[in-house]
Design a protein around this motif. Structure first.
Motif, PDB file in Angstrom:
ATOM      1  N   LYS A  54       0.831  -1.199   0.000  1.00 57.53           N
ATOM      2  CA  LYS A  54       0.000   0.000   0.000  1.00 57.53           C
ATOM      3  C   LYS A  54       0.868   1.253   0.000  1.00 57.53           C
ATOM      4  N   ASP A  62      -0.903  -6.836   2.850  1.00 53.60           N
ATOM      5  CA  ASP A  62      -0.310  -5.530   2.564  1.00 53.60           C
ATOM      6  C   ASP A  62       1.091  -5.521   3.160  1.00 53.60           C
ATOM      7  N   ASP A  80      -3.815   0.473  -5.089  1.00 54.85           N
ATOM      8  CA  ASP A  80      -4.473   0.713  -3.799  1.00 54.85           C
ATOM      9  C   ASP A  80      -5.981   0.862  -3.975  1.00 54.85           C
TER      10      ASP A  80
END
Length: 321
Positions: free
Chosen positions: A95, A115, A102
């Motif tokens: 991220k 993530d 995203d």
């Protein structure tokens, strides 16, 4: 992490109306597995593809959203790719590195998402600040050219990459509990190899004539911190940012004071500025690969091959014995 150049609202959204519809339709479909029962895993760019393949082994089919030779930071998704995300049994991404990804992950409806940015500690390493770059191996600096910006290049530090690997292993086990034991075994084997790579870097860079190296952009901050080095980047974390005249002047001084022998460039980004600086200073040039993708010109066939080539290049440039 706002470490990239300005991106249009449309690009950040990264998903067309058509793509969003495709995502919502596919996220509830049975497309999370292949015809032969393997778990479909989508990775956002090469280092995370590598983790998913190493840990998933024969139980997964891994797709990479970023094609070889494409700057991951510049990725814009097509509707087909957003649909691919929605069909995934698991997603592995970082991220803040790719705004379009995203946005698409958030809309995908996929339950099992790893993530990488949440699996280890991210730090701010350094863009240009008033003509000065701040990235050191002593971990006392944390300045960044953009307020609150963190360095995403965690995969270049084998220790941090091992932490991410453990989290990816847990995500795959949750998505496919029938093969949980294999995922754990593969994760342990990968972490062992990463620990060995860490040892090789520590031993290989222990005795050196200099601790300072110059790179095209600030991709090696975590690696520098881990092994007591100082990275001086021509540009900041953004590989396409232009250095100021003051920054170039500072690099001339730094190169002389710290006995720098080599200016490093990378295979994907434009090497013109690095080569021009090296020419002005009568220094050598060499490749230090940020490992954002593997191409035919990469100095290695996979993560470990390229990292060992990076180690050899640093040893040569720093006068390691």
């Amino acid at each position: 992490m706002n470490v990239r150049r300005q991106i249009s609202t449309a690009a950040v959204a990264g998903v067309s109306v058509l793509g969003l519809l495709a995502l919502s339709a596919c996220s509830t479909s049975s497309g999370a597995r292949t015809a032969d029962g393997r778990l479909r895993v989508t990775a956002s760019f090469y280092p995370l593809q590598f983790l998913a393949e190493q840990i998933g082994g024969k139980h997964v089919e891994v797709s990479n959203l970023t094609k070889p030779g494409v700057e991951p930071h510049d990725l814009e998704l097509k509707p087909k790719q957003t649909a691919q995300l929605g069909e995934s049994g698991a997603i592995v991404y970082l991220k803040g590195l790719q705004p379009a990804v995203d946005a698409a992950v958030e809309q995908s409806g996929v339950e099992n998402v790893a993530d990488a940015a949440s699996l280890t500690r991210l730090e701010a390493h350094g863009n240009e600040v008033d003509g000065h770059h701040h990235t050191t191996g002593d971990n006392h600096s944390g300045h960044s050219g953009e307020e609150g910006a963190n360095d995403p290049h965690i995969w270049l530090d084998p220790v941090k990459f091992a932490e991410v690997a453990k989290g990816v292993g847990k995500t795959l086990a949750k998505a496919d509990p029938a093969h949980k034991a294999d995922y754990r075994k593969n994760t342990d084997a990968l972490v062992t190899k990463l620990n060995r790579l860490d040892t090789d870097f520590r031993d290989g860079l222990k005795n050196k004539a200099s601790d300072t190296f110059i790179t095209t952009h600030a991709a090696f901050g975590y690696l520098a911190e881990r092994y007591g080095l100082t990275e001086e980047a021509i540009s900041g974390i953004d590989p396409e940012s232009e250095p100021s005249a003051n920054r170039i002047k500072d690099l001339h001084t730094l190169a002389a004071e710290h006995h720098v022998s080599t200016v490093f460039f990378e295979t994907i980004a434009n090497p013109a500025t690095a080569k021009a600086l090296a020419g002005d200073l009568h220094l050598k040039t060499d490749v230090l690969d940020p490992l954002e993708g593997i191409t035919d010109t990469s100095r290695g066939k996979d993560y470990f091959g390229v990292q060992r080539a990076n180690l050899a290049a640093l040893q040569k440039a720093l006068g390691s014995k």
